[in-house]
Design an enzyme around this catalytic site. Structure first.
Site, short mmCIF file in Angstrom:
data_model
loop_
_atom_site.label_atom_id
_atom_site.label_comp_id
_atom_site.label_asym_id
_atom_site.label_seq_id
_atom_site.Cartn_x
_atom_site.Cartn_y
_atom_site.Cartn_z
N CYS A 1 -7.54 2.72 5.23
CA CYS A 1 -8.76 2.40 5.98
C CYS A 1 -9.68 3.63 6.08
O CYS A 1 -10.25 4.04 5.09
CB CYS A 1 -8.41 1.83 7.35
SG CYS A 1 -9.75 0.84 8.06
N HIS B 1 -5.07 -2.96 5.57
CA HIS B 1 -3.91 -2.50 6.35
C HIS B 1 -2.62 -3.14 5.84
O HIS B 1 -2.29 -4.26 6.22
CB HIS B 1 -4.12 -2.85 7.83
CG HIS B 1 -5.09 -1.97 8.52
ND1 HIS B 1 -4.71 -0.87 9.27
CD2 HIS B 1 -6.44 -1.99 8.55
CE1 HIS B 1 -5.79 -0.27 9.75
NE2 HIS B 1 -6.84 -0.94 9.33
N GLU C 1 0.35 -2.51 6.70
CA GLU C 1 1.30 -2.71 7.81
C GLU C 1 0.97 -3.97 8.60
O GLU C 1 1.77 -4.41 9.44
CB GLU C 1 1.29 -1.50 8.74
CG GLU C 1 0.18 -1.46 9.77
CD GLU C 1 -1.21 -1.21 9.23
OE1 GLU C 1 -2.19 -1.34 9.99
OE2 GLU C 1 -1.33 -0.86 8.04
#
Length: 391
Positions: free
Chosen positions: A266, A349, A351
């Site tokens: 990001c 992202h 995760e």
């Protein structure tokens, strides 16, 4: 009193007024109004430091249904400036619940509004771009049933217009860790240093799950101090604000480029591009949600990803990186890899938290890069970066 709702308004800088009802902490708040399309994950969104300075509008109509718990926190507090939904649930029925969303927002001082037409608001943002706005509760003006006057609404509009834009601001010092710390882990493997510009807990948890020994340092940590920790790799985190402004980060990342296997997510992706001479720009309304399709240019596969960003890297400005991933919605750059060094990054992202896990493989790829760099190549750093002496 149960059954009595306090009036509230959301006033945008262009004069648009959305009437609704107060929720969460009572008061007033101002910020950049953005929207998120995820159907779940409101707690993770609210506690993601990347949302610092923003009032988040949820497109899914019902929020708070399953409550809040300590395990889904992505930092030690919420960072959103305000929270907007069609309807907030006063009750929580999730088996993991420890609080209702209302109790959570009241405890941390998050001002919210419900009962507005979120579809119309999101359409306005999509068509015209993000706007600054103010949420104000009626009790500030004397009583829960207070009817806002034209003069009061005009004053709120001017307050929104006067708020300092996120564009042109370095907001990372407000969210980064003040001191270095080690993340608890049951295993000790390769040591990596995480440059914290507003990192989410889920990212560090996934790095630890790979077997890394993780040391998190403030975003302004100079390259010499990072190298003094004798890391095997470097991770550059997500975070809020304009990526072009933390120039100290650009300088540090340029000096470390090629010395360590590096992975950015990001804001970290944007900072790496800027460190290598690329450009970034502010998007019309950004990517925020848990269902964004991204094409992997190396494999041809499509990943459904979780995203939260209002800036993007100009794909035409890449000099030392090659594109690896692109958005199937608008063609913007979603991933890149350095043409010479073991340095790569993604705009989304992997995760998730919240969202799908299609991209979790990227943490494994980072581990492979670290192992290959230290276990296979074994090259001294001066052979990789002759210009990096003095770091």
């Amino acid at each position: 009193m149960i059954g009595v709702k306090e009036r509230a308004v959301l006033v945008l800088e262009d004069g648009t007024v959305c009437h609704g009802y107060a929720f969460g902490a009572r008061g007033k708040t101002v910020g950049e109004v953005v929207f998120n399309t995820a159907q779940t994950g409101y707690q993770e969104i609210m506690t993601d430091p990347s949302y610092h300075g923003q009032i988040v509008v949820m497109t899914y109509p019902h929020q708070g249904n399953y409550g809040v718990n300590v395990y889904d926190m992505q930092s030690n507090r919420p960072w959103v400036k305000g929270f907007v939904a069609k309807e907030f649930s006063r009750y929580a029925s999730g088996p993991r619940r420890q609080q209702t969303l209302g109790e959570f927002m009241e405890f941390y001082g998050v001002v919210g509004i419900e009962g507005i037409d979120t579809r119309a608001l999101v359409r306005k943002i999509r068509e015209g771009g993000v706007l600054k706005g103010v949420i104000a509760h009626a009790s500030l003006y004397g009583s829960p049933g207070h009817a806002f006057t034209p003069e009061e609404l005009k004053a709120l509009k001017e307050e929104a217009r006067a708020w300092t834009d996120i564009d042109g601001r370095d907001m990372t010092p407000e969210v980064t860790t003040p001191l270095p710390y080690a993340w608890p882990t049951l295993r000790t493997g390769r040591r990596i240093v995480v440059m914290d510009f507003g990192i989410k807990h889920a990212i560090v948890e996934n790095l630890a799950a790979m077997g890394f020994e993780v040391i998190v340092v403030p975003g302004k940590t100079p390259p010499g101090q990072i190298m003094a920790l004798e890391p095997h790799g470097l991770f550059v985190s997500n975070g809020p604000g304009d990526p072009s402004m933390p120039r100290y980060a650009h300088e540090t990342l340029w000096r470390l480029m090629g010395l360590l296997p590096t992975f950015g997510i990001c804001l970290g992706h944007q900072l790496l591009a800027l460190a290598a001479g690329g450009r970034t720009y502010k998007m019309k309304f950004g990517h925020r949600g848990a269902n964004h399709p991204v094409k992997n240019l190396l494999t041809g596969k499509v990943e459904i990803t979780s995203q939260n960003h209002g800036y993007a890297v100009d794909i035409e400005s890449l000099k030392e990186f090659r594109p690896t991933h692109v958005s199937l919605n608008d063609g913007t750059l979603e991933g890149m890899a350095h043409i010479r060094y073991p340095v790569f990054s993604v705009q989304y992202h992997p995760e998730a938290a919240p969202g799908p896990h299609d991209a979790l493989y990227l943490f494994g790829r980072f581990l492979e890069e670290v192992e290959a760099f230290h276990g296979v190549t074994g090259l001294p750093v001066d052979k990789l970066r002759p210009d990096a002496q003095g770091v």
